[in-house]
Design a protein around this motif. Structure first.
Motif, short mmCIF file in Angstrom:
data_model
loop_
_atom_site.label_atom_id
_atom_site.label_comp_id
_atom_site.label_asym_id
_atom_site.label_seq_id
_atom_site.Cartn_x
_atom_site.Cartn_y
_atom_site.Cartn_z
N TYR A 18 43.59 42.41 20.45
CA TYR A 18 43.94 41.42 21.47
C TYR A 18 43.32 40.07 21.14
O TYR A 18 44.02 39.03 21.13
CB TYR A 18 43.46 41.89 22.85
CG TYR A 18 43.59 40.83 23.92
CD1 TYR A 18 44.83 40.56 24.50
CD2 TYR A 18 42.49 40.10 24.34
CE1 TYR A 18 44.96 39.57 25.46
CE2 TYR A 18 42.60 39.12 25.31
CZ TYR A 18 43.84 38.86 25.87
OH TYR A 18 43.97 37.89 26.83
N GLN A 19 42.03 40.07 20.84
CA GLN A 19 41.36 38.82 20.54
C GLN A 19 41.85 38.24 19.21
O GLN A 19 42.04 37.02 19.08
CB GLN A 19 39.85 39.03 20.49
CG GLN A 19 39.20 39.33 21.82
CD GLN A 19 39.28 38.15 22.77
OE1 GLN A 19 39.56 37.03 22.37
NE2 GLN A 19 39.06 38.40 24.05
N LYS A 56 45.34 36.84 19.67
CA LYS A 56 45.28 35.68 20.56
C LYS A 56 44.86 34.43 19.78
O LYS A 56 45.47 33.35 19.92
CB LYS A 56 44.28 35.96 21.69
CG LYS A 56 44.08 34.80 22.64
CD LYS A 56 43.02 35.14 23.68
CE LYS A 56 42.71 33.93 24.56
NZ LYS A 56 41.64 34.23 25.56
#
Length: 797
Positions: free
Chosen positions: A780-781, A784
């Motif tokens: 996710y990070q 992102k």
């Protein structure tokens, strides 16, 4: 000053809400797990301490050598108690003869209940230091009396005063209530002691016990003896003194087994209950150590997260340190500030952990089979909790407090971003490896525990347990009318067959020696499990015959017939067992059939050599085979009506055999559930820390990612770049966890003779699982940041 520190610390927490929530939440979960495991360990170590003289009470046990193997058992003969009193009176304050804890029917008027209890000598209440609610310890001196636990008295008599009331045991013994004692707590081995009846009543009402009490009956090991040693005596010294008492008094037949008597202290009953070849080899203590280590590691995971995130975030505060030093802050003030922030986080986490522990305690008690409560009033509980919180806060705050506060303002206030160098991340990487090494080890352990349970569950049991109902019969009414009951139930069509046995289908209550046969080795000591049954037992349970036939009423000679299991045939070395003659003491029996091994005891141990025979009174247990075409509930109603016809005063209580069999896995399943819950929480804690570290590292490399995107790097390239370091760390963890898990699990499996293997794929699957969890956590990070507009990330500060 301290107020100002706390105010700034609170502002920093609220400024970074997500980071703070993860930091506090992860630490709180770890502390709650450690707290619950600590309560469990405390409960285990405090077992039996309810009894005032707990450190001076022991069970008299016996060791016998059979075919070079030493077996230890609490079963002893009655004359042993008399000899201990006569020859070693100065060493014992009390000696208590006792039956085994069994179910009995207690009746008062229309009230009838089945409760577990013992027949015991009058000294029993003093030894067990029973807390008498009514009456006194001396109530058991009356030969036709009974002491009831408080819950049993309430069930039978309600609010009425039970003292002096007459009631019945098993619909045949009239006794007077002479005392009511407080129910024994859940964490004592004798917690099922719901009533105590006099030993002399047991002797007077039971012929075989009366015979066993004879001075010459040293071979009938069917009883228990509890002892309280004298105040000045030493447990080990007394145990050594009485070692040869039976070999000096027993007959020649008994001497063949080299009997030795010993004392097993109450302080070791719960945690050290297992014996291997005459040596006290442990027991539940291994689980205490196991979960103690697991609890410590889960707490360590949470602390690692806290320290990792604290040090990672502190690197961003270098300029803050420079500015504060430039305007006059002393280093001691900065140290105090960082420590106050760390301690505030730990204090909040500790409060949250108490709340989590309190909310999860009912679930934990159910899984662990406990009745624990948080020890709010125990000063040691608060001392341990607050002491640990202080230590964690100081350790986690030590890096920013001492390292960052040492910077020179001129260096930190330069226009370039503060850099700590490549080696600054090394401690965090080591800690992440340690975290996932623990997590992967727990995953492997949980998988192996469940594989061991499934391995034992899939073991052939030699009979069909589905549709079988078992009833413990303690009154004579059912046995006296067993043929009529069987005929009536079969006529209803709801029951296919019914039989009696001296042991339950899922256990063995009797073992005997004194067997001989043609070709028996002169040095072989023949010890068999012996099960007395009625003629229809095999048809009821669904025996599987290998050779010969079942018992039949058509053959009157079957009253002197044996049915052997496979293991018995192998043990005896019989090539053609059917028709062979076996002598048991003074009687001759003929083998009529051989059945597949019927698993009656532990599913993790080999089936013992077993002999089934027709018993004159096989009335301890009634086993019923329900017609599979009938409704179970309707069949039970029919069975109850028929039984009530012949025994109206007995409560209708039954057990499904498949449920009773499932209970054999209860201890291992409980360990498996606890391990599963702890493993999931450990992974969760690790992932929380990983998520925050990934977020921090992505934030640090924002401009680098922007430059790479401008130069043509794809999202996939950037995702791989950001994930690579974490993947390597988890792979290292997987390699380290394999040998560790193998060492401990292989040792654990050795205690089971019937056990699963440690397959290589378990270690591979656990590592891949951890790798997948890692990628899902950090993706996710990584994605992102990779999708961020490079214009924003490259904008000038």
């Amino acid at each position: 000053m301290i107020q100002n520190y706390l105010k700034i610390a609170f502002r920093n927490l609220t400024k970074n809400k997500g980071y703070s929530a993860i930091n506090i939440g992860g630490l709180a979960v770890g502390m709650a797990v450690a707290l619950l495991i600590g309560l469990w360990i405390y409960d285990e170590f405090s077992f039996d301490q309810y009894h005032e003289n707990y450190d001076r009470i022991a069970q008299v046990m016996q060791q016998q050598t059979l075919n070079s193997e030493v077996k230890t058992s609490p079963a002893v003969p009655i004359p042993l108690a008399r000899e201990l009193r006569n020859s070693f009176d100065a060493d014992f304050k009390h000696l208590v003869l006792s039956s085994w804890t069994n179910r009995h029917v207690l009746t008062f008027g229309d009230a009838k209940f089945t409760r577990t209890g013992n027949y015991m000598s009058p000294e029993a209440p003093a030894v067990l230091s029973l807390n008498m609610r009514k009456g006194t310890w001396k109530g058991l001196n009356e030969p036709a009396s009974i002491l009831l636990s408080e819950s049993t008295a309430n069930a039978l008599f309600g609010k009425a005063d039970p003292l002096g009331k007459m009631m019945k045991i098993d619909n045949k013994l009239d006794v007077k209530v002479t005392g009511v004692y407080e129910d024994l707590p859940y964490n004592t081995e004798l917690r099922d002691l719901r009533f105590i009846a006099p030993w002399e009543l047991y002797v007077a009402s039971t012929d075989w016990v009366k015979t066993a009490q004879d001075n010459s009956e040293w071979g009938n090991n069917s009883f228990q003896i509890f002892a309280q040693i004298s105040d000045k005596a030493d447990m080990g010294a007394v145990s050594a003194k009485i070692k040869n008492i039976k070999s000096n008094k027993g007959d020649k037949e008994e001497l063949k087994f080299k009997p030795e008597i010993l004392l097993h202290p109450m302080s070791r009953w719960h945690l050290y209950s297992e014996w291997e070849n005459g040596v006290n080899a442990g027991g539940r203590i291994q689980f205490v150590w196991l979960f103690g280590i697991i609890g410590a590691f889960v707490l360590l995971l949470a602390c690692i997260n806290f320290m990792n995130l604290s040090t990672a975030r502190s690197e961003k505060r270098a300029k803050e340190v420079g500015i504060r030093k430039a305007i006059g802050s002393a280093r001691t003030q900065l140290i105090g500030q960082f420590f106050s922030e760390s301690l505030l986080v730990v204090a909040i986490a500790f409060v949250v952990s108490l709340l989590l522990a309190q909310l999860s305690l009912p679930f934990f008690n159910e899984v662990a089979d406990k009745k624990m409560i948080l020890l709010w009033s125990n000063p040691y509980f608060w001392l341990a909790g607050l002491g640990f919180s202080l230590l964690t806060g100081l350790l986690a705050g030590s890096y920013p407090a001492f390292y960052l506060s040492s910077f020179q303002p001129i260096k930190t206030l330069k226009g370039t971003r503060f850099r700590t160098g490549r080696m600054a991340a090394l401690p965090r990487k080591v800690l992440v490896v340690l975290q996932f090494t623990v997590s992967v080890t727990l995953i492997i352990g949980t998988v192996v525990v469940y594989r061991q349970i499934l391995h034992a569950k899939n073991r052939p049991i030699g009979y069909t347990r589905e549709g079988l109902v078992s009833m413990h019969v303690s009154t004579p009414d059912i046995h006296d009318h067993i043929d009529a009951i069987r005929n009536e139930l079969q006529k209803t069509g709801t029951v296919l067959e019914l039989a009696e046995s001296q042991s339950p289908t899922t256990d063995v209550w009797s073992n005997n020696t004194g067997f001989s046969w043609a070709g028996k080795s002169p040095g072989l000591q023949a010890d068999f499990a012996t099960i007395g049954v009625s003629h229809a037992f095999g048809r009821t349970v669904g025996w599987k015959f290998i050779d010969g036939r079942d018992f039949s009423r058509a053959f009157s000679s079957d009253s002197s017939g044996f049915v052997l299991n496979e293991t018995a045939v192998k043990f005896m070395g019989l090539k053609n067992p059917v028709g062979e003659t076996i002598q048991w003491n003074d009687r001759r029996f003929k083998v009529v059939g051989v059945v597949k091994d019927m698993l009656m005891s532990s599913p993790y141990e080999p089936v013992k050599q077993t002999i089934y025979f027709i018993a004159r009174r096989a009335g301890n247990f009634v086993t019923i085979r329900i017609n599979p075409g009938s409704s179970t509930s309707a069949a039970l109603e029919t069975i109850e009506k028929v039984l009530k016809k012949y025994s109206p005063t007995s409560p209708f209580e039954y057990d499904f055999v498949d449920v009773e069999y499932a209970l054999k896995f209860a201890a291992e399943e409980r360990i498996g559930k606890l391990a599963l819950v702890i493993t999931v929480l450990a992974i969760l804690i690790s992932c929380l820390g990983l998520f925050s570290l990934a977020s921090f590292m992505a934030e640090q490399r924002t401009k680098e990612i922007g430059v790479r995107k401008v130069l043509g790097a794809s999202v996939a390239n950037l995702w791989g770049l950001l994930s690579k370091d974490f993947v390597i760390l988890v792979l290292v963890s997987s390699l380290l966890s394999g040998p560790i898990a193998y060492y401990f699990l292989n040792d654990w499996l050795q205690k089971y003779e019937y056990r699963t293997d440690l397959s290589w794929w378990i270690f591979i699957a656990a590592g891949l699982g951890a790798l997948l969890i890692t990628l899902l956590t950090i993706s996710y990070q990584a994605i992102k940041v990779a999708l961020m507009n490079p214009v924003k990330s490259l904008r000038s500060e």
